[in-house]
Motif scaffolding. Structure first.
Motif, short mmCIF file in Angstrom:
data_model
loop_
_atom_site.label_atom_id
_atom_site.label_comp_id
_atom_site.label_asym_id
_atom_site.label_seq_id
_atom_site.Cartn_x
_atom_site.Cartn_y
_atom_site.Cartn_z
N ALA A 168 86.68 -1.05 -13.96
CA ALA A 168 86.25 0.34 -14.13
C ALA A 168 86.84 1.30 -13.11
N LYS A 169 87.20 0.82 -11.92
CA LYS A 169 87.70 1.74 -10.89
C LYS A 169 89.19 2.03 -11.03
N TYR A 170 89.87 1.38 -12.00
CA TYR A 170 91.30 1.60 -12.20
C TYR A 170 91.53 2.46 -13.43
N LEU A 189 98.64 1.04 -12.99
CA LEU A 189 98.41 0.51 -11.64
C LEU A 189 99.57 0.84 -10.71
N SER A 190 100.32 1.89 -11.03
CA SER A 190 101.47 2.31 -10.20
C SER A 190 101.03 2.63 -8.78
N GLY A 191 101.78 2.12 -7.81
CA GLY A 191 101.52 2.44 -6.41
C GLY A 191 100.34 1.74 -5.80
N ARG A 192 99.68 0.88 -6.54
CA ARG A 192 98.50 0.18 -6.02
C ARG A 192 98.87 -1.24 -5.60
N LYS A 193 98.52 -1.59 -4.37
CA LYS A 193 98.81 -2.93 -3.87
C LYS A 193 97.54 -3.76 -3.69
N ASP A 194 96.40 -3.15 -3.96
CA ASP A 194 95.13 -3.82 -3.71
C ASP A 194 94.38 -4.12 -5.00
N VAL A 195 95.13 -4.27 -6.10
CA VAL A 195 94.48 -4.48 -7.39
C VAL A 195 93.83 -5.87 -7.44
N LEU A 196 92.57 -5.89 -7.80
CA LEU A 196 91.83 -7.14 -7.90
C LEU A 196 91.44 -7.37 -9.36
N LEU A 197 92.15 -8.30 -10.00
CA LEU A 197 91.84 -8.62 -11.39
C LEU A 197 90.70 -9.63 -11.44
N PRO A 198 89.78 -9.49 -12.38
CA PRO A 198 88.70 -10.47 -12.49
C PRO A 198 89.25 -11.80 -13.00
N GLU A 199 88.71 -12.89 -12.52
CA GLU A 199 89.09 -14.20 -13.03
C GLU A 199 88.54 -14.38 -14.44
N ILE A 200 89.35 -14.94 -15.31
CA ILE A 200 88.90 -15.28 -16.66
C ILE A 200 88.92 -16.80 -16.78
N ALA A 223 104.34 -1.28 -13.94
CA ALA A 223 102.98 -1.14 -13.39
C ALA A 223 102.22 0.03 -14.00
N SER A 224 102.92 0.95 -14.61
CA SER A 224 102.23 2.08 -15.23
C SER A 224 101.56 1.69 -16.55
N ARG A 225 101.89 0.49 -17.04
CA ARG A 225 101.25 0.00 -18.26
C ARG A 225 101.15 -1.52 -18.23
N LEU A 226 100.10 -2.02 -17.58
CA LEU A 226 99.81 -3.44 -17.56
C LEU A 226 98.59 -3.68 -18.45
#
Length: 267
Positions: A168-170, A189-200, A223-226
């Motif tokens: 939600a914060k992205y 997610l452009s320019g973000r190095k701290d992205v935390l994806l949830p484990e599936i 990164a602009s479209r992941l």
């Protein structure tokens, strides 16, 4: 030859001696040489290695030596994959979690697909509690050629909602979907190095839990479209190769089981 995605290959059918190693030589190995190929074969592809259960697959034609046992690790860009047959594949089995191969419904049982029992999915620490019957009809297969995992609409809707909640914060991507694009949950997610994806986590019968992180979860070259690398379907549930990256996947057909393990590719 017609494939599941309606790709076709027309050409000559013959046989020759196949040598994998000096000690692994198979006489009169049967194969097709496609002259007119149509569909999604990708660019620069020299051929397709049949790993299904059909009589003409590499697995079946080498069964006298390898006993229909093989394993692979599909690599990410910075690692080296593997394809092992017979005892070399079996040597990995002690570190794997196994689920049983099951029968497919009706005529699909004759298809050569590998059917398994997918029972539920978790996102982060949240179990989605999807009834196993959702995946059981018309069945769930493991496939090394299909890229994006396909889930029944009910299961995909639950996964998508839980993933969007965790992310939600992205910001969502504003880019337009291209014609034929099946991915509908995408982020900028452009320019973000701290992205935390949830484990599936994919929960298979027999207690085999397959944990997915990072590149197992998203798809995209920019990164602009992941995008979440899952899609909805009204047909077979398919566990695709994006979700298998860097895993050891072992097929023991005579033992009627498939095993999963982490970090199977070498750096």
């Amino acid at each position: 030859m017609t494939y599941g995605d309606d790709s076709t290959s027309v050409g000559n059918y013959g046989c020759d001696t196949m040598t994998l190693e000096p000690s692994d030589v198979f006489q009169k190995f049967q194969f097709g040489c496609g002259r007119n190929n149509k569909g999604d074969f990708g660019s620069g592809v020299d051929g397709m290695l049949g790993l299904g259960q059909g009589q003409l697959s590499t697995v079946s034609q080498t069964a006298s030596k390898f006993n229909k046992v093989f394993s692979y690790c599909l690599p990410e860009e910075d690692s080296i994959g593997s394809l092992l047959f017979g005892e070399k594949a079996t040597s990995q089995s002690s570190s794997l979690k196994f689920t049983s191969l099951v029968n497919g419904p009706g005529t699909l049982q004759e298809s050569g697909y590998y059917f398994v029992n997918l029972s539920d999915i978790s996102v982060g620490n949240e179990r989605l509690n999807i009834p196993s019957s959702v995946f059981a009809s018309p069945g769930t297969i493991i496939d090394s050629r299909t890229v994006i995992t396909r889930l029944p609409q009910r299961a995909y809707s639950a996964l998508k909602a839980a993933f969007k909640k965790a992310m939600a914060k992205y910001p969502l991507s504003n880019g337009r979907r291209k014609k034929g694009d099946i991915l509908d949950t995408c982020y900028n997610l452009s320019g973000r190095k701290d992205v935390l994806l949830p484990e599936i986590v994919l929960h298979f019968g027999g207690g085999a839990d397959v944990r997915l992180n990072g590149t197992n979860i998203v798809w995209g070259s920019d990164a602009s479209r992941l995008c979440l690398a899952f899609a909805g379907t009204s047909e077979l549930t398919i566990i695709g190769n994006r979700q298998q990256l860097s895993l050891t996947v072992l097929y023991d057909i005579q033992g009627r089981r498939i095993g999963f393990g982490g970090n199977g590719c070498s750096k």
